[in-house]
Design a protein around this motif. Sequence first.
Motif, PDB file in Angstrom:
ATOM      1  N   GLY A 183       0.781  -1.323   0.079  1.00 11.42           N
ATOM      2  CA  GLY A 183      -0.139   0.043  -0.009  1.00 11.42           C
ATOM      3  C   GLY A 183       0.931   1.224   0.061  1.00 11.42           C
ATOM      4  O   GLY A 183       0.339   2.361  -0.198  1.00 11.42           O
ATOM      5  N   GLY A 184       2.281   0.904   0.039  1.00  6.94           N
ATOM      6  CA  GLY A 184       2.912   2.428   0.248  1.00  6.94           C
ATOM      7  C   GLY A 184       3.100   3.073  -1.258  1.00  6.94           C
ATOM      8  O   GLY A 184       3.124   2.448  -2.231  1.00  6.94           O
ATOM      9  N   SER A 185       3.225   4.439  -1.155  1.00  5.25           N
ATOM     10  CA  SER A 185       3.511   5.194  -2.269  1.00  5.25           C
ATOM     11  C   SER A 185       5.091   4.815  -2.850  1.00  5.25           C
ATOM     12  O   SER A 185       5.860   4.510  -2.183  1.00  5.25           O
ATOM     13  N   THR A 186       4.864   4.899  -4.389  1.00  4.03           N
ATOM     14  CA  THR A 186       6.407   4.624  -4.804  1.00  4.03           C
ATOM     15  C   THR A 186       7.338   5.719  -4.744  1.00  4.03           C
ATOM     16  O   THR A 186       8.491   5.841  -5.181  1.00  4.03           O
ATOM     17  N   GLY A 187       6.814   7.095  -4.337  1.00  5.41           N
ATOM     18  CA  GLY A 187       7.406   8.296  -4.301  1.00  5.41           C
ATOM     19  C   GLY A 187       7.779   8.697  -5.667  1.00  5.41           C
ATOM     20  O   GLY A 187       8.863   9.357  -5.717  1.00  5.41           O
ATOM     21  N   ALA A 188       6.859   8.416  -6.535  1.00  6.09           N
ATOM     22  CA  ALA A 188       7.405   8.844  -7.836  1.00  6.09           C
ATOM     23  C   ALA A 188       7.045  10.374  -8.032  1.00  6.09           C
ATOM     24  O   ALA A 188       6.316  11.160  -7.199  1.00  6.09           O
ATOM     25  N   PRO A 189       7.951  10.806  -9.078  1.00  2.00           N
ATOM     26  CA  PRO A 189       7.701  12.355  -9.372  1.00  2.00           C
ATOM     27  C   PRO A 189       6.355  12.823  -9.815  1.00  2.00           C
ATOM     28  O   PRO A 189       5.580  11.840  -9.878  1.00  2.00           O
ATOM     29  N   THR A 194      10.859   2.987  -4.453  1.00  2.00           N
ATOM     30  CA  THR A 194      10.637   4.302  -4.745  1.00  2.00           C
ATOM     31  C   THR A 194      11.198   4.877  -6.200  1.00  2.00           C
ATOM     32  O   THR A 194      12.434   4.207  -6.468  1.00  2.00           O
ATOM     33  N   ALA A 195      10.754   5.717  -6.753  1.00  2.23           N
ATOM     34  CA  ALA A 195      11.419   6.178  -8.075  1.00  2.23           C
ATOM     35  C   ALA A 195      12.957   6.651  -7.861  1.00  2.23           C
ATOM     36  O   ALA A 195      13.726   6.616  -8.339  1.00  2.23           O
ATOM     37  N   ASP A 196      12.863   7.714  -6.613  1.00  2.00           N
ATOM     38  CA  ASP A 196      14.154   8.124  -6.383  1.00  2.00           C
ATOM     39  C   ASP A 196      15.268   7.194  -6.058  1.00  2.00           C
ATOM     40  O   ASP A 196      16.520   7.144  -6.531  1.00  2.00           O
ATOM     41  N   LEU A 239      15.076   4.043  -7.466  1.00  2.00           N
ATOM     42  CA  LEU A 239      15.795   3.647  -8.776  1.00  2.00           C
ATOM     43  C   LEU A 239      16.467   4.597  -9.629  1.00  2.00           C
ATOM     44  O   LEU A 239      17.369   4.276 -10.162  1.00  2.00           O
ATOM     45  N   GLN A 240      16.306   6.158  -9.539  1.00  2.00           N
ATOM     46  CA  GLN A 240      16.800   6.952 -10.232  1.00  2.00           C
ATOM     47  C   GLN A 240      18.497   6.948  -9.671  1.00  2.00           C
ATOM     48  O   GLN A 240      19.460   7.142 -10.343  1.00  2.00           O
ATOM     49  N   GLN A 241      18.705   6.654  -8.363  1.00  2.00           N
ATOM     50  CA  GLN A 241      19.901   6.292  -7.693  1.00  2.00           C
ATOM     51  C   GLN A 241      20.662   5.592  -8.133  1.00  2.00           C
ATOM     52  O   GLN A 241      21.870   5.482  -8.429  1.00  2.00           O
ATOM     53  N   GLN A 242      19.874   4.205  -8.368  1.00  2.00           N
ATOM     54  CA  GLN A 242      20.518   3.003  -8.835  1.00  2.00           C
ATOM     55  C   GLN A 242      21.081   3.293 -10.283  1.00  2.00           C
ATOM     56  O   GLN A 242      22.236   3.012 -10.612  1.00  2.00           O
ATOM     57  N   SER A 243      20.386   3.757 -11.059  1.00  2.00           N
ATOM     58  CA  SER A 243      20.573   4.210 -12.300  1.00  2.00           C
ATOM     59  C   SER A 243      21.699   5.126 -12.880  1.00  2.00           C
ATOM     60  O   SER A 243      22.722   4.862 -13.460  1.00  2.00           O
ATOM     61  N   SER A 244      21.812   5.939 -11.795  1.00  2.00           N
ATOM     62  CA  SER A 244      22.643   7.310 -11.857  1.00  2.00           C
ATOM     63  C   SER A 244      24.060   6.557 -11.585  1.00  2.00           C
ATOM     64  O   SER A 244      25.209   7.191 -11.918  1.00  2.00           O
ATOM     65  N   LEU A 245      24.037   5.577 -10.604  1.00  2.00           N
ATOM     66  CA  LEU A 245      25.524   5.022 -10.470  1.00  2.00           C
ATOM     67  C   LEU A 245      26.156   4.281 -11.588  1.00  2.00           C
ATOM     68  O   LEU A 245      27.348   4.289 -11.592  1.00  2.00           O
ATOM     69  N   GLY A 246      25.523   4.202 -12.651  1.00  2.00           N
ATOM     70  CA  GLY A 246      26.078   3.578 -13.878  1.00  2.00           C
ATOM     71  C   GLY A 246      26.309   2.348 -13.791  1.00  2.00           C
ATOM     72  O   GLY A 246      26.332   1.260 -13.102  1.00  2.00           O
ATOM     73  N   GLY A 247      26.883   1.710 -14.961  1.00  2.00           N
ATOM     74  CA  GLY A 247      27.032   0.223 -15.285  1.00  2.00           C
ATOM     75  C   GLY A 247      25.794  -0.580 -15.038  1.00  2.00           C
ATOM     76  O   GLY A 247      24.682  -0.200 -15.283  1.00  2.00           O
TER      77      GLY A 247
END
Length: 256
Positions: free
Chosen positions: A51-57, A83-85, A87-95
Amino acid sequence: MSTARSRRAGSLTAGLLAAAALAGCGSDEVAGQGPAAPAPTSSAGAATSSGGSTGAPDDVADLSAGLLPAEAFGAGAQATPVTADQLQQQSSLGGLGGLQDVTVTPEACAPAVKSMQPGLDDLTGLGAQTVTAGSSGTAEVLAEGPGVTDGLDQLASTAQTCPEATITAPTIGTATATFAALDVPDLGDGSAGMTMTISLTGPDGQLVTVPLLLGMVADGDRLVSLTTTDPTGATDPAAFGALLQQAYEHQADALD
């Protein structure tokens, strides 16, 4: 949406668990001293339901209402919203899920392997969670947006175009990834499944093998994705297919 972007969006689930498996394969936990539970890249409180929010933009709809409740994954299962944040953090780590300087051979396999990382480009809706039940871990992602279901074609073709790849990164050393087709129910506007097995040498010099089951279903411009792994090897393809069908039907009822 470009092909590269749609592949990243379509591989959100694979990124959550494949990256976790690769990053954890060299640890004592995966080597047999405890389960390697998949987790987001930053902390999130454990929950017993989705039930928790994804914290999406603000411009990305929250699809978490369509995620399966924890009890659907088995007795004692615990679900953690992603959360979207995060996922964004993981993506920004690269590779690959934060693994820098990844080399993939043969080169033809690079797009399939390197696309297994979170990406939020052009998404209009998102809901995600990881669920642990015993020694197994499952990531469920609902992603919506133009071209997001293109990831289905990527999943369906990988076993044929890239049955085996070698992945090298400073964090993990060298791992071998093998891919094979996985039968899943015929659902929605198309569905596909694949097995991915990651093998590499553990810290004690013994061979470590981590199996993953991946499944996707297209529902209009929404993609339903599941990935399950169990370091003990106790993965059940038939049960996974049933869970994928349940995930598809649940989100269709909750969101449509």
